[in-house]
Design a protein around this motif. Sequence first.
Motif, PDB file in Angstrom:
ATOM      1  N   PRO A 154      29.778  35.990  28.744  1.00  0.00           N
ATOM      2  CA  PRO A 154      29.336  37.064  27.846  1.00  0.00           C
ATOM      3  C   PRO A 154      29.282  38.422  28.544  1.00  0.00           C
ATOM      4  CG  PRO A 154      27.855  35.167  27.730  1.00  0.00           C
ATOM      5  CD  PRO A 154      28.761  34.931  28.885  1.00  0.00           C
ATOM      6  N   ASP A 155      29.472  39.472  27.780  1.00  0.00           N
ATOM      7  CA  ASP A 155      29.319  40.826  28.310  1.00  0.00           C
ATOM      8  C   ASP A 155      27.893  41.014  28.819  1.00  0.00           C
ATOM      9  OD1 ASP A 155      31.907  41.384  27.585  1.00  0.00           O
ATOM     10  OD2 ASP A 155      31.362  42.299  25.664  1.00  0.00           O
ATOM     11  N   GLY A 156      27.765  41.758  29.892  1.00  0.00           N
ATOM     12  CA  GLY A 156      26.450  42.015  30.459  1.00  0.00           C
ATOM     13  C   GLY A 156      26.047  41.036  31.537  1.00  0.00           C
ATOM     14  N   VAL A 157      26.810  39.958  31.705  1.00  0.00           N
ATOM     15  CA  VAL A 157      26.539  38.983  32.759  1.00  0.00           C
ATOM     16  C   VAL A 157      27.555  39.210  33.875  1.00  0.00           C
ATOM     17  CG1 VAL A 157      26.433  36.545  33.381  1.00  0.00           C
ATOM     18  CG2 VAL A 157      25.613  37.297  31.140  1.00  0.00           C
ATOM     19  N   ARG A 158      27.072  39.425  35.067  1.00  0.00           N
ATOM     20  CA  ARG A 158      27.944  39.703  36.200  1.00  0.00           C
ATOM     21  C   ARG A 158      28.667  38.437  36.651  1.00  0.00           C
ATOM     22  NH1 ARG A 158      25.774  41.485  42.142  1.00  0.00           N
ATOM     23  NH2 ARG A 158      24.559  39.607  41.713  1.00  0.00           N
ATOM     24  N   VAL A 159      29.944  38.558  36.966  1.00  0.00           N
ATOM     25  CA  VAL A 159      30.727  37.454  37.519  1.00  0.00           C
ATOM     26  C   VAL A 159      31.187  37.871  38.909  1.00  0.00           C
ATOM     27  CG1 VAL A 159      32.797  36.033  37.295  1.00  0.00           C
ATOM     28  CG2 VAL A 159      31.482  36.656  35.254  1.00  0.00           C
ATOM     29  N   THR A 160      30.838  37.077  39.910  1.00  0.00           N
ATOM     30  CA  THR A 160      31.123  37.424  41.298  1.00  0.00           C
ATOM     31  C   THR A 160      31.841  36.278  42.000  1.00  0.00           C
ATOM     32  OG1 THR A 160      29.155  38.833  41.426  1.00  0.00           O
ATOM     33  CG2 THR A 160      30.117  38.116  43.509  1.00  0.00           C
ATOM     34  N   GLY A 161      33.037  36.541  42.482  1.00  0.00           N
ATOM     35  CA  GLY A 161      33.740  35.560  43.297  1.00  0.00           C
ATOM     36  C   GLY A 161      33.168  35.561  44.702  1.00  0.00           C
ATOM     37  N   VAL A 162      32.809  34.392  45.212  1.00  0.00           N
ATOM     38  CA  VAL A 162      32.175  34.307  46.533  1.00  0.00           C
ATOM     39  C   VAL A 162      33.088  33.669  47.575  1.00  0.00           C
ATOM     40  CG1 VAL A 162      29.826  34.312  45.628  1.00  0.00           C
ATOM     41  CG2 VAL A 162      31.024  32.139  45.884  1.00  0.00           C
TER      42      VAL A 162
END
Length: 265
Positions: free
Chosen positions: A172-180
């Motif tokens: 969803p928009d507003g949720v950060r997605v971070t590749g680690v």
Amino acid sequence: MKGLLDLALRLAAERAGQPGGVRFTERQLYYELCRVPRPAQHIPRRFPFTVAPSVRYPRFREALLEAGPLPGLLPEPRPVRRGAGRHTPEPDLFDYGLPRVLVCESDAIANMLRANGIPMESACPVFGAAELPLAEGVLRMLRTAERATVYVLHDAGAVGLAFPGLVRRLTPDGVRVTGVGLRPHHARALHLAHGREHPSGPRGTMTEREEQWCALGRFAEVAAVRPASLLRTVHRLVREVRPVRTRQPSPRKARESGFLSWPSA
């Protein structure tokens, strides 16, 4: 030769489970076996490179079948059961905020992290690629929390580097997605064994050096990272704990500190 491989396999299983009885996957055991005759991890990280596997996978499988059950080796992941929350009758389970989740490209790695208690220790539910898209209840919990983050653990290669983009499209928009990670420079710093791939689908964002490495058809699996190092690193990353550095760490401490705490190659 057969006897030597059996001894090496048992030594690899013993090392993979250290310290304290870590549970590990078949692929992790394979890469641990590859480190037995060729311990490239002892070479200083200022010389970044990956290596070809020292044992062919079919030969490893033969030795594994002949060896029988090995302590710590996890079974293959079971088929995913859809419907998060089935384990509890609580009607308001999804009414709370969820600040973080971890999504793994590998279902086997997701299963390994769960088996070793990462969801409880790190307060971070762990999902595999087969569980995408995430259940609506989980997405609702992410939307409820402030600054929620979906962390993405993926292989180093053209296919793996594209995985965070897939997760981002399902979040969803507003949720950060971070590749680690894992990224090619992490794999090279850790001197991991590389495989071969010939991707034809979407490619992730890469630096020029990563493009050159992937152009050789190379990729490195998260499973190639030592199991104990992987557990420590994942815990630190999802809790955003910065590692304490010393000026000249010992080679052993540096190897065990985890892949994303290492400097870029």
